[in-house]
Design a protein around this motif. Structure first.
Motif, mmCIF file in Angstrom:
data_model
loop_
_atom_site.group_PDB
_atom_site.id
_atom_site.type_symbol
_atom_site.label_atom_id
_atom_site.label_comp_id
_atom_site.label_asym_id
_atom_site.label_seq_id
_atom_site.Cartn_x
_atom_site.Cartn_y
_atom_site.Cartn_z
ATOM 1 N N UNK A 155 2.575 0.693 -1.499
ATOM 2 C CA UNK A 155 2.257 0.622 -0.067
ATOM 3 C C UNK A 155 3.513 0.792 0.782
ATOM 4 N N UNK A 156 4.608 0.168 0.351
ATOM 5 C CA UNK A 156 5.844 0.245 1.124
ATOM 6 C C UNK A 156 6.399 1.671 1.122
ATOM 7 N N UNK A 157 6.338 2.336 -0.011
ATOM 8 C CA UNK A 157 6.805 3.720 -0.100
ATOM 9 C C UNK A 157 5.965 4.626 0.800
ATOM 10 N N UNK A 158 4.670 4.361 0.843
ATOM 11 C CA UNK A 158 3.805 5.166 1.706
ATOM 12 C C UNK A 158 4.196 4.986 3.176
ATOM 13 N N UNK B 87 1.932 6.097 6.154
ATOM 14 C CA UNK B 87 1.269 4.964 6.817
ATOM 15 C C UNK B 87 2.108 4.566 8.015
ATOM 16 N N UNK B 88 1.468 4.312 9.121
ATOM 17 C CA UNK B 88 2.171 3.743 10.261
ATOM 18 C C UNK B 88 2.377 2.251 9.998
ATOM 19 N N UNK B 89 3.153 1.602 10.846
ATOM 20 C CA UNK B 89 3.324 0.158 10.695
ATOM 21 C C UNK B 89 1.989 -0.548 10.907
ATOM 22 N N UNK B 90 1.182 -0.050 11.850
ATOM 23 C CA UNK B 90 -0.158 -0.633 12.029
ATOM 24 C C UNK B 90 -1.022 -0.416 10.789
ATOM 25 N N UNK B 91 -0.907 0.731 10.166
ATOM 26 C CA UNK B 91 -1.634 0.984 8.929
ATOM 27 C C UNK B 91 -1.173 0.062 7.819
ATOM 28 N N UNK C 238 -2.723 -3.280 7.968
ATOM 29 C CA UNK C 238 -4.101 -3.329 7.483
ATOM 30 C C UNK C 238 -4.190 -3.394 5.964
ATOM 31 N N UNK C 239 -3.269 -2.749 5.260
ATOM 32 C CA UNK C 239 -3.368 -2.692 3.802
ATOM 33 C C UNK C 239 -2.441 -3.675 3.088
ATOM 34 N N UNK C 240 -1.372 -4.105 3.755
ATOM 35 C CA UNK C 240 -0.407 -5.032 3.146
ATOM 36 C C UNK C 240 0.280 -5.834 4.254
ATOM 37 N N UNK C 241 -0.444 -6.763 4.866
ATOM 38 C CA UNK C 241 0.080 -7.462 6.043
ATOM 39 C C UNK C 241 1.378 -8.235 5.811
ATOM 40 N N UNK C 242 1.595 -8.777 4.634
ATOM 41 C CA UNK C 242 2.848 -9.514 4.415
ATOM 42 C C UNK C 242 4.044 -8.563 4.338
ATOM 43 N N UNK C 243 3.841 -7.371 3.816
ATOM 44 C CA UNK C 243 4.923 -6.377 3.819
ATOM 45 C C UNK C 243 5.201 -5.946 5.256
#
Length: 195
Positions: free
Chosen positions: A159-162, A168-172, A175-180
């Motif tokens: 998720x972080x690499x994406x 992925x935007x920061x808003x995205x 949505x998929x990994x809120x703690x990251x």
């Protein structure tokens, strides 16, 4: 882990799951593996968890599973009770096994109890966890390999690499990994660049 509000029981759950499930339990008192009558409601549970694993606090691309917070093995009477279900990745559900309430219940976690560290992507318990819950929180990280387990780190890395590649935007990411996303927000708030 992040706070999750209790998911309301679906209207048809009693007729489709609880009632036939209790009848099965009564008719099969010595059979260890009850039929997964709950599986038709996995999506209801997933939606209540915003499709995030209740333990990893990330979107599970494999679809996730119903975790019996109090295991069928130790609490057979709760096998078909909606209040005992949590949404979890299959990997973490398998790691939890019969740990039951020795791990934190996603429904009892409060905001800020856990954070992700950058660039390691390790999860840690914060000082926001009440002293009476700290040992349980630490045990949860260890039992479920949430701190630095290889699979969970690879999952976070994906998720972080994406996000870092612009997929992925920061808003995205929220949505998929809120703690990251919270970890990135902390770096940006200090005027830094996410590593």
């Amino acid at each position: 882990m992040i706070p999750v509000a209790k998911v309301p029981e679906p209207d048809d759950f009693d007729g489709e799951v609880r009632t036939p499930g209790r009848a099965w339990l009564k008719a099969n008192p010595t059979v260890d593996r009850p039929p997964a009558l709950w599986s038709g409601h996995t999506q209801d549970l997933a939606e209540g968890f915003a499709n995030l694993c209740g333990y990893a606090a990330m979107l599970d691309p494999t679809g996730g599973t119903v975790d019996h917070y109090l295991s069928c093995k130790n609490h057979r009477e709760l096998t078909y009770e909606w209040s005992n279900y949590r949404f979890a990745s299959g990997t973490l559900n398998s790691s939890k096994k019969n740990a039951d309430d020795t791990v934190l219940d996603p429904y009892e976690v409060q905001a800020g109890w856990f954070e992700i560290l950058l660039p390691s992507l390790q999860m840690r318990v914060t000082d926001a966890v009440p002293a009476a819950m700290r040992a349980k929180a630490e045990f949860t990280l260890k039992r479920l390999k949430l701190r630095d387990g290889e699979r969970i780190i690879r999952w976070r890395q994906s998720w972080y690499a994406m996000y870092k590649s612009g997929g992925l935007t920061l808003d995205g990411l929220r949505q998929v990994a809120p703690l990251i996303a919270e970890a990135v927000d902390k770096v940006l708030a200090k005027g830094g660049v996410a590593p």
